[in-house]
Scaffold this motif. Structure first.
Motif, PDB file in Angstrom:
ATOM      1  N   TYR A  11      69.002  17.045 143.482  1.00 27.32           N
ATOM      2  CA  TYR A  11      68.011  16.823 142.564  1.00 27.32           C
ATOM      3  C   TYR A  11      68.072  15.515 141.768  1.00 27.32           C
ATOM      4  O   TYR A  11      69.166  15.025 141.934  1.00 27.32           O
ATOM      5  CB  TYR A  11      67.740  17.945 141.580  1.00 27.32           C
ATOM      6  N   VAL A  13      66.833  13.653 138.079  1.00 28.26           N
ATOM      7  CA  VAL A  13      65.976  13.919 136.641  1.00 28.26           C
ATOM      8  C   VAL A  13      65.100  12.561 136.390  1.00 28.26           C
ATOM      9  O   VAL A  13      65.938  11.636 136.418  1.00 28.26           O
ATOM     10  CB  VAL A  13      66.785  14.324 135.869  1.00 28.26           C
ATOM     11  N   LYS A  15      62.944  10.759 133.103  1.00 32.04           N
ATOM     12  CA  LYS A  15      63.010  10.787 131.948  1.00 32.04           C
ATOM     13  C   LYS A  15      61.774   9.469 131.306  1.00 32.04           C
ATOM     14  O   LYS A  15      62.082   8.442 131.943  1.00 32.04           O
ATOM     15  CB  LYS A  15      64.161  10.643 131.007  1.00 32.04           C
ATOM     16  N   ALA A  20      60.069  13.044 127.827  1.00 25.72           N
ATOM     17  CA  ALA A  20      59.653  14.099 128.972  1.00 25.72           C
ATOM     18  C   ALA A  20      60.553  13.986 130.344  1.00 25.72           C
ATOM     19  O   ALA A  20      60.861  13.026 130.589  1.00 25.72           O
ATOM     20  CB  ALA A  20      58.130  13.883 129.505  1.00 25.72           C
ATOM     21  N   ALA A  22      61.568  15.488 133.967  1.00 26.88           N
ATOM     22  CA  ALA A  22      60.997  16.133 135.134  1.00 26.88           C
ATOM     23  C   ALA A  22      62.309  16.074 135.993  1.00 26.88           C
ATOM     24  O   ALA A  22      62.987  15.014 136.494  1.00 26.88           O
ATOM     25  CB  ALA A  22      59.862  15.363 135.620  1.00 26.88           C
ATOM     26  N   PHE A  24      63.112  16.568 139.814  1.00 31.65           N
ATOM     27  CA  PHE A  24      62.635  16.423 141.328  1.00 31.65           C
ATOM     28  C   PHE A  24      63.593  16.981 142.626  1.00 31.65           C
ATOM     29  O   PHE A  24      64.554  16.486 142.352  1.00 31.65           O
ATOM     30  CB  PHE A  24      62.276  14.810 141.603  1.00 31.65           C
ATOM     31  N   ILE A  77      60.563  21.388 130.231  1.00 29.34           N
ATOM     32  CA  ILE A  77      61.013  20.473 131.400  1.00 29.34           C
ATOM     33  C   ILE A  77      60.032  20.758 132.545  1.00 29.34           C
ATOM     34  O   ILE A  77      59.177  21.769 132.480  1.00 29.34           O
ATOM     35  CB  ILE A  77      62.199  20.656 131.963  1.00 29.34           C
ATOM     36  N   MET A  78      59.717  19.986 133.509  1.00 32.40           N
ATOM     37  CA  MET A  78      58.780  20.029 134.735  1.00 32.40           C
ATOM     38  C   MET A  78      59.684  20.106 135.921  1.00 32.40           C
ATOM     39  O   MET A  78      60.488  19.181 135.970  1.00 32.40           O
ATOM     40  CB  MET A  78      57.939  18.856 134.565  1.00 32.40           C
ATOM     41  N   LEU A  79      59.449  21.078 136.717  1.00 32.84           N
ATOM     42  CA  LEU A  79      60.025  21.175 137.832  1.00 32.84           C
ATOM     43  C   LEU A  79      59.079  20.381 138.802  1.00 32.84           C
ATOM     44  O   LEU A  79      57.909  21.160 138.942  1.00 32.84           O
ATOM     45  CB  LEU A  79      60.531  22.722 138.176  1.00 32.84           C
ATOM     46  N   VAL A  80      59.290  19.572 139.723  1.00 36.25           N
ATOM     47  CA  VAL A  80      58.476  19.040 140.430  1.00 36.25           C
ATOM     48  C   VAL A  80      59.223  19.160 142.173  1.00 36.25           C
ATOM     49  O   VAL A  80      60.081  18.707 142.320  1.00 36.25           O
ATOM     50  CB  VAL A  80      58.285  17.669 140.400  1.00 36.25           C
ATOM     51  N   CYS A  90      54.466  22.137 140.903  1.00 35.52           N
ATOM     52  CA  CYS A  90      54.913  21.439 139.610  1.00 35.52           C
ATOM     53  C   CYS A  90      54.770  22.590 138.585  1.00 35.52           C
ATOM     54  O   CYS A  90      53.707  22.987 138.161  1.00 35.52           O
ATOM     55  CB  CYS A  90      53.598  20.271 139.150  1.00 35.52           C
ATOM     56  N   PRO A  92      55.792  23.772 134.777  1.00 33.90           N
ATOM     57  CA  PRO A  92      56.561  23.474 133.696  1.00 33.90           C
ATOM     58  C   PRO A  92      57.038  24.701 132.949  1.00 33.90           C
ATOM     59  O   PRO A  92      56.681  25.776 133.141  1.00 33.90           O
ATOM     60  CB  PRO A  92      55.000  23.430 132.579  1.00 33.90           C
TER      61      PRO A  92
END
Length: 99
Positions: A11, A13, A15, A20, A22, A24, A77-80, A90, A92
């Motif tokens: 993954y 990360v 910012k 914010a 995310a 990925f 956090i956002m999971l994409v 996507c 949240p």
């Protein structure tokens, strides 16, 4: 120790200037069982983040202290997830003491 299917092995990360965050990563089948509408949560456990729902979640291990601090401060956090280099989901996730 047996491998945990919830662990995300690769993954990144991201910012932005407003803190914010995310995460990925490639599409993670353990998250497929979650309802589209959520709610979705994350917890911080030592140096890892567990995100999703109580029954279907992803584990991000070896998260830097800076990212953990930002996630705790920001509270979301956002999971994409990606498949064939295209975003497919996507999600949240909101900070919780436990889920």
């Amino acid at each position: 120790m047996p491998a945990n299917n919830s662990v995300v092995s690769e993954y990144e990360v991201f910012k932005n200037g407003r803190n914010a965050l995310a995460f990925f990563f490639y599409r993670h089948p353990t998250l497929d069982g979650n309802p589209e509408e959520g709610p979705f949560w994350f917890t911080i456990q030592e140096n890892r983040i567990v995100a999703g729902t109580e029954t279907n979640y992803a584990i991000f291990e070896d998260v830097s202290q800076t990212v953990l601090d930002t996630a705790r401060q920001r509270g979301v956090i956002m999971l994409v997830e990606f498949e064939n280099q295209q975003p497919v989901r996507c999600t949240p996730c909101y900070l919780s003491d436990n889920f």
